[in-house]
Enzyme design. Structure first.
Site, mmCIF file in Angstrom:
data_model
loop_
_atom_site.group_PDB
_atom_site.id
_atom_site.type_symbol
_atom_site.label_atom_id
_atom_site.label_comp_id
_atom_site.label_asym_id
_atom_site.label_seq_id
_atom_site.Cartn_x
_atom_site.Cartn_y
_atom_site.Cartn_z
ATOM 1 N N HIS A 82 0.891 -1.118 0.153
ATOM 2 C CA HIS A 82 0.042 0.049 -0.118
ATOM 3 C C HIS A 82 0.902 1.129 -0.016
ATOM 4 O O HIS A 82 1.894 1.312 0.676
ATOM 5 C CB HIS A 82 -0.973 0.165 1.452
ATOM 6 N N ASP A 161 -15.282 1.961 7.417
ATOM 7 C CA ASP A 161 -14.287 2.897 6.651
ATOM 8 C C ASP A 161 -14.749 3.862 5.783
ATOM 9 O O ASP A 161 -14.770 4.808 5.374
ATOM 10 C CB ASP A 161 -12.973 2.163 6.351
ATOM 11 N N ARG A 168 -15.256 12.323 6.610
ATOM 12 C CA ARG A 168 -13.723 13.056 7.067
ATOM 13 C C ARG A 168 -13.533 14.005 5.897
ATOM 14 O O ARG A 168 -13.324 15.160 6.008
ATOM 15 C CB ARG A 168 -12.772 11.964 7.009
ATOM 16 N N SER A 183 -7.930 3.932 9.015
ATOM 17 C CA SER A 183 -8.440 3.542 7.910
ATOM 18 C C SER A 183 -7.696 2.601 6.874
ATOM 19 O O SER A 183 -8.231 1.575 6.435
ATOM 20 C CB SER A 183 -8.501 4.880 7.075
ATOM 21 N N LYS A 187 -8.577 -1.834 6.205
ATOM 22 C CA LYS A 187 -8.808 -2.282 4.931
ATOM 23 C C LYS A 187 -7.840 -3.340 4.288
ATOM 24 O O LYS A 187 -7.936 -4.410 3.752
ATOM 25 C CB LYS A 187 -8.817 -1.133 3.662
#
Length: 444
Positions: A82, A161, A168, A183, A187
């Protein structure tokens, strides 16, 4: 237990328990906690922060708000990667097939670009026919067959989320390390992989503008992974200038293919970061015991063409026309190309990633809102990096254009991204640190 009391408790800076955080997330998903109450709670978190334990408990509560992918039937250690978002960052399209070519297993659920940052799914969808909205069963089948697959985030994973993220964005509560970390990690954990590599960006084109904030985010996420028994490593990399020399969806696919073909090699920033990330993924996956062994495996996968072959297989598995991997220049045919040249001779002092990313987005390569359409063929080709010498009148970049509606704005912004000075300057270090089990190692 009442939501208003928990908001007040966090407003006072007190630590919330696991039970209290479970109550907040479960109540929000069930509709018992109102949107305005969740907004107030997240604002309190922005101002008061959270302890490491709180952030881990919040992540776990979010993780359990929906389904979790089961990838246990796939042999081997499943590794995910990620990035916290960057400009010219096409590493996934290089790293994922390369790792698979070395015997690793890469199962990745990815996201779309928003604002000035590019998304892996948008890049893949620049290839005609590719369909990334796939089921977990399809992900398993493709990974079992070719060792690698990148698809869109499943809608039933971490619904908390999805709702909190949207809230947000409109309540000014984006810039909070606990909210960002929970968050991302909820995930990643829900996606069912065994190990996670995090590429945390720092600089003008990243969320983390300073090294201190990048370290805080990296350590928090690695700590969450460790606490929840998921091996997690974070690499902090520079995003003060774009990573690659191409910014735009089709352009970045072209760059990825060039790396896998060996046309972009040692010494290039994109190549070096790709190899660093791939080495760590091989270590996490148990495919190599040392970085030197991982490096040798990656070199063989590049030289043999197996990395490129795995990318083509993945594109085909997702319904895409793999002929575009053989001829990726077809992805970037536009009505017009416009060169931007240097006004003076000297050395490139700065190349602002945020401005370049925003300019590319204005040309149509990005989106301001999640539902916006994008033009996969447009973007910006860069010709100079920080530290490079440049002569007056020499091209700094080329804009690839289809729609000229915002061209003047994009041109002004892109032009302002470069500054040229009289004295030589050193290029910024691309790798700042590696975080493994909460320990900072020397930059590589």
């Amino acid at each position: 237990m009442r939501m208003v009391d928990l908001i007040i408790k966090k407003k006072r800076g007190e630590e919330l328990s696991c039970e209290e955080l479970n109550y907040i997330i479960a109540g929000y998903c069930a509709g018992d906690v109102e949107e305005y109450q969740m907004s107030a709670f997240m604002m309190a978190v922005c101002f008061r922060g959270m302890t490491r334990a709180e952030t881990a408990h919040l992540t776990e509560a979010m993780l359990h708000s929906g389904a979790k992918a089961d990838l246990s039937s796939i042999a081997g250690v499943k590794v995910d990667k990620h990035s916290t978002g960057g400009v010219g960052d096409t590493t996934t399209l290089v790293v994922a097939p390369l790792v698979a070519a070395c015997g690793g297993v890469v199962a990745k659920m990815s996201g779309r670009g928003l604002g000035h940052t590019g998304g892996t799914l948008d890049k893949l969808e620049s290839i005609p026919g590719v369909r990334v909205e796939r089921s977990v069963a399809e992900l398993r089948e493709i990974v079992e067959r070719i060792g690698v697959c990148v698809i869109g985030q499943s809608a039933d994973l971490v619904p908390a989320d999805r709702r909190m993220y949207a809230l947000r964005d409109v309540t000014g509560t984006v810039d909070s390390v606990p909210l960002i970390a929970s968050s991302i990690m909820s995930k990643k954990l829900a996606a069912g992989t065994d190990a996670i590599l995090l590429d945390v960006k720092v600089g003008s084109g990243a969320f983390s503008k300073t090294m201190d904030s990048a370290l805080e985010l990296a350590r928090t996420m690695v700590g969450i992974g460790k606490r929840l028994n998921r091996r997690t490593v974070a690499v902090i990399t520079d995003m003060s200038q774009p990573l690659g020399m191409a910014v735009g969806n089709g352009l970045e696919v072209l760059d990825a293919v060039k790396v896998l073909r060996g046309e972009i090699g040692r010494g290039d920033l994109l190549y070096e970061i790709c190899m660093l990330l791939a080495r760590h993924m091989l270590l996490l996956g148990g495919v190599a015991e040392t970085e030197a062994e991982a490096a040798r495996k990656l070199e063989r996968a590049l030289e043999s063409g197996e990395g490129l072959r795995r990318l083509k297989l993945m594109v085909e598995a997702l319904g895409g026309d793999a002929a575009y991997i053989d001829h990726p220049e077809r992805l970037v045919r536009t009505r017009r190309r416009l060169e931007v040249t240097a006004r003076r001779s000297g050395y490139v002092e700065t190349l602002d990633a945020l401005k370049i990313g925003a300019a590319s987005s204005m040309l149509g390569a990005g989106r301001a809102r999640k539902g916006d359409a994008i033009d996969h063929s447009v973007g910006i080709e860069l010709h100079k990096r920080v530290g490079d010498p440049v002569a007056s009148g020499e091209p700094l970049m080329t804009l690839l254009i289809n729609d000229e509606a915002r061209l003047d704005e994009a041109l002004a912004l892109a032009d302002a991204a470069y500054s040229v000075g009289a004295e030589p300057v050193a290029a910024p270090a691309m790798v700042r640190a590696v975080i493994d089990d909460d320990e900072t190692e020397a930059a590589i």
